[in-house]
Design a protein around this motif. Structure first.
Motif, short mmCIF file in Angstrom:
data_model
loop_
_atom_site.label_atom_id
_atom_site.label_comp_id
_atom_site.label_asym_id
_atom_site.label_seq_id
_atom_site.Cartn_x
_atom_site.Cartn_y
_atom_site.Cartn_z
N HIS A 255 0.79 -1.23 0.00
CA HIS A 255 0.00 0.00 0.00
C HIS A 255 0.83 1.29 0.00
N PHE A 256 2.16 1.22 -0.05
CA PHE A 256 2.95 2.43 0.17
C PHE A 256 2.67 3.53 -0.84
N ARG A 257 2.25 3.19 -2.05
CA ARG A 257 1.97 4.21 -3.05
C ARG A 257 0.74 5.04 -2.69
N GLN A 258 -0.24 4.41 -2.09
CA GLN A 258 -1.49 5.11 -1.80
C GLN A 258 -1.60 5.59 -0.35
N GLU A 259 -0.99 4.86 0.57
CA GLU A 259 -1.17 5.15 1.99
C GLU A 259 0.15 5.53 2.64
N HIS B 123 8.35 5.93 4.27
CA HIS B 123 9.21 6.87 3.55
C HIS B 123 10.40 6.16 2.91
N ASP B 124 10.99 5.20 3.62
CA ASP B 124 12.11 4.45 3.05
C ASP B 124 11.69 3.75 1.76
N ARG B 125 10.48 3.16 1.79
CA ARG B 125 10.01 2.44 0.60
C ARG B 125 9.69 3.40 -0.53
N LEU B 126 9.14 4.56 -0.22
CA LEU B 126 8.86 5.57 -1.24
C LEU B 126 10.15 6.06 -1.89
N VAL B 127 11.16 6.30 -1.09
CA VAL B 127 12.45 6.77 -1.63
C VAL B 127 13.08 5.72 -2.52
N GLU C 185 5.42 12.63 -13.19
CA GLU C 185 4.73 11.35 -13.31
C GLU C 185 5.06 10.43 -12.14
N ILE C 186 6.34 10.42 -11.75
CA ILE C 186 6.76 9.60 -10.62
C ILE C 186 6.10 10.11 -9.34
N CYS C 187 6.02 11.41 -9.21
CA CYS C 187 5.38 12.04 -8.06
C CYS C 187 3.96 11.53 -7.90
N TYR C 188 3.18 11.60 -8.96
CA TYR C 188 1.77 11.19 -8.88
C TYR C 188 1.64 9.68 -8.68
N GLU C 189 2.53 8.90 -9.32
CA GLU C 189 2.47 7.45 -9.16
C GLU C 189 2.68 7.03 -7.71
N LEU C 190 3.49 7.79 -6.99
CA LEU C 190 3.81 7.46 -5.60
C LEU C 190 2.87 8.12 -4.60
N GLY C 191 1.79 8.70 -5.10
CA GLY C 191 0.76 9.20 -4.19
C GLY C 191 0.95 10.61 -3.70
N PHE C 192 1.90 11.35 -4.27
CA PHE C 192 2.09 12.75 -3.90
C PHE C 192 1.24 13.63 -4.83
N TYR D 109 6.47 19.48 -3.46
CA TYR D 109 6.60 18.80 -2.17
C TYR D 109 7.35 17.49 -2.32
N PHE D 110 7.06 16.75 -3.40
CA PHE D 110 7.77 15.49 -3.65
C PHE D 110 9.27 15.73 -3.79
N SER D 111 9.64 16.79 -4.50
CA SER D 111 11.06 17.09 -4.68
C SER D 111 11.72 17.42 -3.35
N ARG D 112 11.02 18.16 -2.48
CA ARG D 112 11.58 18.47 -1.15
C ARG D 112 11.70 17.20 -0.32
N PHE D 113 10.68 16.34 -0.41
CA PHE D 113 10.71 15.06 0.31
C PHE D 113 11.92 14.24 -0.13
N PHE D 114 12.14 14.13 -1.44
CA PHE D 114 13.25 13.33 -1.95
C PHE D 114 14.58 13.93 -1.51
N ARG D 115 14.72 15.25 -1.58
CA ARG D 115 15.98 15.89 -1.17
C ARG D 115 16.24 15.66 0.32
N ASN D 116 15.21 15.75 1.13
CA ASN D 116 15.38 15.56 2.58
C ASN D 116 15.91 14.17 2.91
N HIS D 117 15.59 13.19 2.06
CA HIS D 117 16.00 11.81 2.34
C HIS D 117 17.26 11.38 1.60
#
Length: 304
Positions: free
Chosen positions: A212-216, A250-254, A270-277, A282-290
């Motif tokens: 469920h990591f993509r949606q939840e 978050h580990d699985r999303l990264v 496209e990757i952002c939306y596929e992963l539920g963001f 915001y997705f770019s900030r999330f990825f940079r933070n990790h």
């Protein structure tokens, strides 16, 4: 031997990836059906040295080996008598490798074909659970002798042509093989008490996150499957894994974001939306933070 994480900048493996594909390819193994054993030195395809994955569970026992094995962006130096456990969809590749040994490949449906199997056979999914950090297993000489005998017994059963007569026998040999692998894994982490603790809830949670990591993305969703509060489930995961439920998601999303950035033509949006963001920024900030790099920087570093 320890795994060395490949980090940016100067991504160590970037020079090995010479092209992008729309999806991460699945390598066709030299067997049909739900169970197989083959000698790894006799099998090679054009995907072996490229990032690829498999549909089924795979135990790769390398009796003699040198070179490099990359599993989900972590590089491992190959040594004699080493086992790699690869779950469905896990991305890996071999580089400059000389390998001898065996691949044992099977489906969950083969191993757990009925309720009695689930009640009586070892639950191998705990062995393939990577939530406590993936690592290959060093095999002791006594264990190697046992593995060799079980390989011979399973291969002999495969040669029996009476349809349906050998699957039950093979499953019990495979059960013994997996139990021995589990024992070797425990020996490998004998000096790491935190990795010895097993909680069936953590295994189930890992399976739920994978599904469920993509949606939840919220801990509450996963806690309700255990009739627990998110606070209590977080206490359990901190005790066992040293991380929260959100950290696991978050580990699985990264990891999935890295796979898609490295091995697909999909845009960051496209990757952002596929992963539920919902918001690419915001997705770019999330990825940079990790990862300490933006999605664009990560992709560019892989191919420069």
């Amino acid at each position: 031997m320890t795994g060395k994480c490949l980090v940016l900048p100067g991504y160590a493996v970037c020079s090995h990836y010479t092209y992008l594909v729309d999806t991460i390819p699945y390598q066709q193994l030299p067997f049909s059906g739900q169970f197989s054993i083959f000698e790894v030195e006799h099998f090679h395809s054009e995907l072996t040295t490229q990032p690829h994955r498999h549909h089924d569970f795979q135990i790769v026992w390398l009796t003699r080996a040198s070179g490099e094995h990359i599993v989900d962006f972590v590089s491992y130096g190959l040594e004699d008598n080493m086992i790699f456990l690869l779950g469905p969809g896990q991305v890996h590749q071999l580089l400059d490798a000389s390998i001898f040994g065996f691949s044992v490949t099977f489906t969950e449906e083969f191993y757990f074909s009925n309720r009695h199997d689930r009640e009586s056979l070892y639950d191998f999914t705990t062995l393939f659970d990577s939530s406590q950090a993936y690592a290959p297993i060093r095999v002791s000489h006594p264990a190697a002798a046992n593995f060799s005998q079980l390989i011979a017994l399973m291969r002999n059963e495969l040669s029996v042509q009476l349809e349906g007569s050998n699957s039950s026998v093979i499953k019990h040999y495979l059960n013994a093989f997996l139990l021995l692998v589990e024992r070797e894994r425990k020996h490998n982490v004998a000096n790491s008490p935190a990795l010895q603790h097993h909680d069936a809830r953590i295994v189930k949670l890992r399976q739920l996150v994978e599904k469920h990591f993509r949606q939840e993305h919220k801990a509450d969703f996963y806690a309700q499957h255990f009739a627990l509060t998110s606070k209590r489930l977080n206490e359990i995961t901190r005790e066992v894994l040293g991380k929260t439920v959100t950290d696991m998601v978050h580990d699985r999303l990264v990891l999935e974001a890295k796979r898609q950035l490295a091995f697909s033509h999909r845009s960051v949006k496209e990757i952002c939306y596929e992963l539920g963001f919902e918001d690419p920024a915001y997705f770019s900030r999330f990825f940079r933070n990790h990862t300490a790099s933006s999605p664009h920087e990560f992709r560019e570093a892989m191919f420069k």
